[in-house]
Each structure stands twice: as structure tokens, then as C-alpha cells.
Design an enzyme around this catalytic site. Structure first.
Site, PDB file in Angstrom:
ATOM      1  N   MET A  10       0.837  -1.213   0.000  1.00  0.00           N
ATOM      2  CA  MET A  10       0.000   0.000   0.000  1.00  0.00           C
ATOM      3  C   MET A  10       0.877   1.271   0.000  1.00  0.00           C
ATOM      4  O   MET A  10       0.853   2.020   0.951  1.00  0.00           O
ATOM      5  CB  MET A  10      -0.938  -0.031   1.213  1.00  0.00           C
ATOM      6  CG  MET A  10      -1.860  -1.239   1.230  1.00  0.00           C
ATOM      7  SD  MET A  10      -2.843  -1.368   2.732  1.00  0.00           S
ATOM      8  CE  MET A  10      -1.615  -1.875   3.956  1.00  0.00           C
ATOM      9  N   GLN A  52     -10.548   3.412  -0.085  1.00  0.00           N
ATOM     10  CA  GLN A  52     -10.182   4.647   0.615  1.00  0.00           C
ATOM     11  C   GLN A  52     -10.978   5.825   0.073  1.00  0.00           C
ATOM     12  O   GLN A  52     -11.559   6.607   0.842  1.00  0.00           O
ATOM     13  CB  GLN A  52      -8.683   4.921   0.454  1.00  0.00           C
ATOM     14  CG  GLN A  52      -7.774   4.011   1.255  1.00  0.00           C
ATOM     15  CD  GLN A  52      -6.308   4.291   0.975  1.00  0.00           C
ATOM     16  OE1 GLN A  52      -5.954   4.882  -0.052  1.00  0.00           O
ATOM     17  NE2 GLN A  52      -5.445   3.877   1.885  1.00  0.00           N
ATOM     18  N   THR A  83       2.071   1.768   5.955  1.00  0.00           N
ATOM     19  CA  THR A  83       1.467   2.957   5.360  1.00  0.00           C
ATOM     20  C   THR A  83       0.933   3.804   6.493  1.00  0.00           C
ATOM     21  O   THR A  83       0.379   3.269   7.457  1.00  0.00           O
ATOM     22  CB  THR A  83       0.321   2.594   4.395  1.00  0.00           C
ATOM     23  OG1 THR A  83      -0.560   3.711   4.246  1.00  0.00           O
ATOM     24  CG2 THR A  83      -0.500   1.430   4.909  1.00  0.00           C
ATOM     25  N   ASN A  84       1.111   5.110   6.392  1.00  0.00           N
ATOM     26  CA  ASN A  84       0.568   6.008   7.417  1.00  0.00           C
ATOM     27  C   ASN A  84      -0.954   6.047   7.383  1.00  0.00           C
ATOM     28  O   ASN A  84      -1.619   5.968   8.407  1.00  0.00           O
ATOM     29  CB  ASN A  84       1.124   7.424   7.226  1.00  0.00           C
ATOM     30  CG  ASN A  84       2.579   7.552   7.604  1.00  0.00           C
ATOM     31  OD1 ASN A  84       2.919   7.867   8.739  1.00  0.00           O
ATOM     32  ND2 ASN A  84       3.466   7.312   6.643  1.00  0.00           N
ATOM     33  N   THR A  85      -1.516   6.155   6.181  1.00  0.00           N
ATOM     34  CA  THR A  85      -2.959   6.351   6.048  1.00  0.00           C
ATOM     35  C   THR A  85      -3.757   5.248   6.708  1.00  0.00           C
ATOM     36  O   THR A  85      -4.758   5.506   7.402  1.00  0.00           O
ATOM     37  CB  THR A  85      -3.343   6.451   4.558  1.00  0.00           C
ATOM     38  OG1 THR A  85      -2.709   7.597   3.987  1.00  0.00           O
ATOM     39  CG2 THR A  85      -4.848   6.563   4.390  1.00  0.00           C
ATOM     40  N   CYS A 197       3.699  10.056   4.667  1.00  0.00           N
ATOM     41  CA  CYS A 197       3.241   9.056   3.707  1.00  0.00           C
ATOM     42  C   CYS A 197       4.489   8.276   3.331  1.00  0.00           C
ATOM     43  O   CYS A 197       5.550   8.867   3.062  1.00  0.00           O
ATOM     44  CB  CYS A 197       2.616   9.705   2.479  1.00  0.00           C
ATOM     45  SG  CYS A 197       2.276   8.522   1.147  1.00  0.00           S
ATOM     46  N   THR A 198       4.374   6.962   3.290  1.00  0.00           N
ATOM     47  CA  THR A 198       5.579   6.150   3.128  1.00  0.00           C
ATOM     48  C   THR A 198       6.186   6.232   1.735  1.00  0.00           C
ATOM     49  O   THR A 198       7.276   5.705   1.516  1.00  0.00           O
ATOM     50  CB  THR A 198       5.286   4.683   3.490  1.00  0.00           C
ATOM     51  OG1 THR A 198       4.115   4.233   2.790  1.00  0.00           O
ATOM     52  CG2 THR A 198       5.064   4.528   4.989  1.00  0.00           C
ATOM     53  N   GLU A 199       5.509   6.901   0.780  1.00  0.00           N
ATOM     54  CA  GLU A 199       6.102   7.105  -0.542  1.00  0.00           C
ATOM     55  C   GLU A 199       6.824   8.444  -0.693  1.00  0.00           C
ATOM     56  O   GLU A 199       7.597   8.613  -1.643  1.00  0.00           O
ATOM     57  CB  GLU A 199       5.027   7.026  -1.639  1.00  0.00           C
ATOM     58  CG  GLU A 199       4.573   5.635  -1.992  1.00  0.00           C
ATOM     59  CD  GLU A 199       3.500   5.130  -1.049  1.00  0.00           C
ATOM     60  OE1 GLU A 199       3.356   3.901  -0.929  1.00  0.00           O
ATOM     61  OE2 GLU A 199       2.818   5.959  -0.426  1.00  0.00           O
TER      62      GLU A 199
END
Length: 241
Positions: A10, A52, A83-85, A197-199
């Protein structure tokens, strides 16, 4: 070495970074042939992203709970949601399993406070920047002051994540846009900025900011390495049992 369960995919771009960071961290401490003991459950992010944006968090909770239980059954001794979200449903996941969850916001906040910083800017998906689940944890549990971008900048940050970064596209114009957004957060009083956000770490780095950047992917992975290599690790200091 304890077994880490990763709830990933994700997107897979950031999950690949988690796998690399975990293994690099273990190798650095245990020697050149050492690697992390971990299990990865990888979602099809297209399905997650659709839920989401429909706001179907109950369905998302069901999917992550299923993944968490499968990882626990397979031998995982702690869980990371990569993932943060999706930490919006961290409490539901925790309640469904008997192993602890290492919450991504907690080691990040501890690192920030250790640096003597009290006010931070937050970049992430619109869900992370606008909803309370992440900001409130930083504020209520860690005593930080959190600043988010204005509506137009939040739209830009969110769009770049979902249209570019999850697909592995690094666009120079988007890096410039992020640099400008970070500068505006600093002008508003941010002493540091959380890459929530991990990206995002794929796009910007320390050279893009006048204040420290706290990369949640790297911090989360480092906390997991510390936990798994501890001689007698207690439950992670996070949401857990």
C-alpha cells in the site's frame, strides 16, 4: 530474533523500501550474512485505494484484520502497517489479534522530541493531513504541535502521491512543488516536517528542506529492527496488548 509481520502493498513501492531497510538494519548490527526475519502480506493497492476514496473504512478494516490474523497464525510476533494512512484503523487491527502493533506515529514522535522539536509540519495523503487519527495521536499522546498545509497544497500533496509516487514516477516539477509547500510550512512555524506518507521519501530528501525531515518509513523500520534484535523485547511502545 523475533518475527516481524508486515501488512504491505500500500503501495508496493514503499513496502519494497521497508524490506530493504529492515534487512539493512539487521545486517548492520548482526553482520554481512544476517537478514531480518519477516513475513509480508501484500495487498493489491488498486482495491485498497478504491475503498479509501469511497470512504469504506469498515471494508478496509476487515481486510487488514484478515491480513493481521493470517500473519499472526504464520508466526509473526509484532505487526507493522506499512502505510501512514491505514493507521486510521490501527485500533481495530490491534483489537483483533494478540500480538502488538508498532504504530508508525510513535517512534516518529519520539525521534522528533529527542531532537528538541515541538512544532512539526505534516505531509501525507489527504486522509492523514485532514482527519484526526494521526494528528491527534501526535498532539494528545506526544505533546507536539502539528501544522498542515492549506487546502490547495493538501490537494497537490495528495495528487502527487496517488497519481505519481505509488506508480514509481518521480517528476521534477512535483519535487519543486513539494519544496515550496515545505517552505510554506516552515514559514508558518514548523521546526521540522514529517513525511507522513511512506512514498514521499521517494521524492524529497534533506536537501529539499530548510528544516529537518522525518521520514516515517525509515523511522518505522528502524524501530522494528530495534525491537526484533532486543535480547528480551517488550511489546513495542505503541498500540498493543
Amino acid at each position: 530474533m523475533r518475527m516481524i509481520g508486515l501488512i504491505g502493498g500500500m503501495s508496493w513501492e514503499s513496502s519494497a523500501a521497508y524490506y530493504r531497510l529492515l534487512n539493512e538494519g539487521v545486517r548492520a548490527q548482526r553482520g554481512p550474512t544476517a537478514s531480518a526475519r519477516c513475513l509480508l502480506w501484500s495487498f493489491d493497492f488498486s482495491e485498497i485505494e478504491a475503498l479509501q476514496h469511497r470512504g469504506d473504512w469498515d471494508a478496509l478494516a476487515e481486510r487488514l484484520i484478515h491480513a493481521a490474523r493470517q500473519l499472526e497464525t504464520a508466526g509473526a510476533e509484532t505487526l507493522l502497517i506499512c502505510t501512514n494512512t491505514m493507521h486510521r484503523i490501527a485500533d481495530a487491527v490491534t483489537a483483533a489479534v494478540s500480538i502488538p502493533l508498532l504504530h508508525i506515529a510513535d517512534p516518529t514522535a519520539r525521534r522528533i522530541k529527542a531532537a528538541g522539536i515541538g512544532t512539526v509540519g505534516l505531509l501525507g495523503t489527504a486522509f492523514t493531513m485532514e482527519q484526526s487519527f494521526y494528528k491527534d495521536r501526535l498532539i494528545d499522546q506526544h505533546g507536539l504541535r502539528v501544522i498542515v498545509p492549506d487546502a490547495a497544497d493538501r490537494h497537490t500533496v495528495h495528487r502527487v502521491i496517488y497519481e505519481e509516487l505509488v506508480a514509481g514516477h518521480i517528476v521534477p516539477a512535483s519535487r519543486e512543488a513539494y519544496r515550496a509547500i515545505i517552505a510554506r510550512l516552515v514559514a508558518a512555524g514548523a521546526e521540522a516536517v514529517i513525511l507522513g506518507c511512506t512514498e514521499i521519501m521517494l521524492l524529497v530528501g534533506p536537501e529539499d528542506s530548510a528544516v529537518p525531515l522525518f521520514d516515517t518509513t525509515a523511522i518505522h523500520a528502524a524501530a522494528a529492527v530495534e525491537w526484533t534484535l532486543a535480547e528480551d523485547p517488550a511489546a513495542p511502545s505503541a498500540t498493543g496488548h
